[in-house]
Design a protein around this motif. Structure first.
Motif, mmCIF file in Angstrom:
data_model
loop_
_atom_site.group_PDB
_atom_site.id
_atom_site.type_symbol
_atom_site.label_atom_id
_atom_site.label_comp_id
_atom_site.label_asym_id
_atom_site.label_seq_id
_atom_site.Cartn_x
_atom_site.Cartn_y
_atom_site.Cartn_z
ATOM 1 N N TYR A 35 0.820 -1.213 0.000
ATOM 2 C CA TYR A 35 0.000 0.000 0.000
ATOM 3 C C TYR A 35 0.856 1.266 0.000
ATOM 4 O O TYR A 35 0.642 2.174 -0.815
ATOM 5 N N VAL A 39 1.113 4.150 -2.886
ATOM 6 C CA VAL A 39 0.625 5.507 -2.612
ATOM 7 C C VAL A 39 1.747 6.537 -2.715
ATOM 8 O O VAL A 39 1.618 7.558 -3.405
ATOM 9 N N ASN A 67 -4.606 5.375 -4.436
ATOM 10 C CA ASN A 67 -4.940 5.083 -3.044
ATOM 11 C C ASN A 67 -6.090 4.085 -2.964
ATOM 12 O O ASN A 67 -6.039 3.110 -2.197
ATOM 13 N N ALA A 184 -11.384 5.490 0.807
ATOM 14 C CA ALA A 184 -10.056 6.102 0.884
ATOM 15 C C ALA A 184 -9.826 7.070 -0.272
ATOM 16 O O ALA A 184 -9.311 8.176 -0.088
ATOM 17 N N VAL A 188 -9.067 11.213 -0.159
ATOM 18 C CA VAL A 188 -7.937 11.907 -0.778
ATOM 19 C C VAL A 188 -8.428 13.043 -1.668
ATOM 20 O O VAL A 188 -7.876 14.150 -1.656
ATOM 21 N N SER A 198 -4.011 11.760 4.269
ATOM 22 C CA SER A 198 -3.278 10.567 4.692
ATOM 23 C C SER A 198 -4.198 9.491 5.240
ATOM 24 O O SER A 198 -4.303 8.404 4.691
ATOM 25 N N CYS A 203 1.762 5.378 6.856
ATOM 26 C CA CYS A 203 2.158 5.964 5.577
ATOM 27 C C CYS A 203 2.809 7.328 5.797
ATOM 28 O O CYS A 203 3.833 7.652 5.190
#
Length: 260
Positions: A35, A39, A67, A184, A188, A198, A203
């Motif tokens: 992931y 990203v 993402n 998700a 974003v 985030s 991450c």
């Protein structure tokens, strides 16, 4: 009575160091690594291809799509082994709600953070030392405002995770991770120019450590952890709490509604 607490703690810790537990930690490491690699890599790619990625709308769309796709894949490949957390905030919410023990949650965090750092290191090494982008808040925003935004977005993401895994919705199987990915990606798109979108402390931490900038790092911990905890508690105890036990029509005992 005095010995009960240490005994319970030892029992919980013992459950966290079994072979099955270590398989879960490995699953979290692999899925989180993939992931974060995708990203952070997508942000580096957009910056490489676009002259001014920070102000280019297509860059935001690219990162949001990546993402969504990366999280859906990461959750799918680890859901049956570790629950597919891929995010320290999700793990924190599950621990607060009593779904996993605190020792297990700590091991999850270690696996997730290590994976995020290693993914960022790989990106920096593989791209011949290109700068690893870090999550930043807009100049006009305060740390408090950014934390609130991250908290609400993580709340939406974790609430979706609970709903996608609720057996009362039927056997979602592959569609569950896709829905989580959509949540998700939407987060974003909604917050990228403001807080970076985030919703994942691992991450943020991994890219910050390798990128060499920890400015406003607290934003990406405080907000997501609070949002995840509230989402889990609200889903479990208020919005979709399991119904009270009811009599079994067959007369052989009691049956209760399914929980998360």
């Amino acid at each position: 009575m005095r010995g009960m607490a240490p005994t319970a703690l030892a029992s919980r810790f013992g459950e966290s160091v079994t072979a099955n537990a270590f398989r879960s930690y490995l699953a979290e490491f692999i899925s989180t690594f993939f992931y974060v690699l995708a990203v952070v890599g997508s942000a580096m790619s957009s910056r490489k291809m676009l002259p001014d990625a920070a102000t280019e709308p297509s860059s935001l769309v690219l990162v949001a799509m990546c993402n969504a796709l990366a999280l859906a894949t990461a959750v799918y490949i680890s859901a049956s082994i570790s629950g597919g957390h891929v995010n320290p905030a999700v793990t924190f919410g599950k621990a607060v709600g009593g779904h996993i023990s605190v020792p297990t949650a700590l091991f999850y965090w270690i696996a997730q953070m290590l994976a995020a750092v290693m993914a960022s290191v790989l990106l920096k090494a593989a791209t011949a030392g290109q700068a690893v982008p870090t999550f930043r808040i807009a100049g006009e925003m305060t740390g408090f405002g950014a934390s609130m935004l991250e908290a609400f977005l993580t709340f939406a993401l974790v609430y979706t995770i609970y709903a996608a895994g609720d057996p009362r919705h039927g056997q979602l199987e592959a569609i569950g991770p896709i829905i989580i990915g959509f949540a998700a990606g939407a987060g974003v798109l909604a917050s990228g120019p403001f807080s970076g979108g985030s919703m994942n402390p691992a991450c943020s931490f991994g890219s910050a450590l390798v990128g060499g900038s920890f400015k406003n790092q607290a934003v990406y911990w405080v907000g997501p952890l609070i949002g995840a905890a509230v989402a889990g508690l609200l889903y479990d105890n208020l919005a979709f709490a399991a119904p009270a036990a009811t009599a079994d029509p067959s007369g052989r005992g009691m049956s209760a509604g399914s929980g998360v």
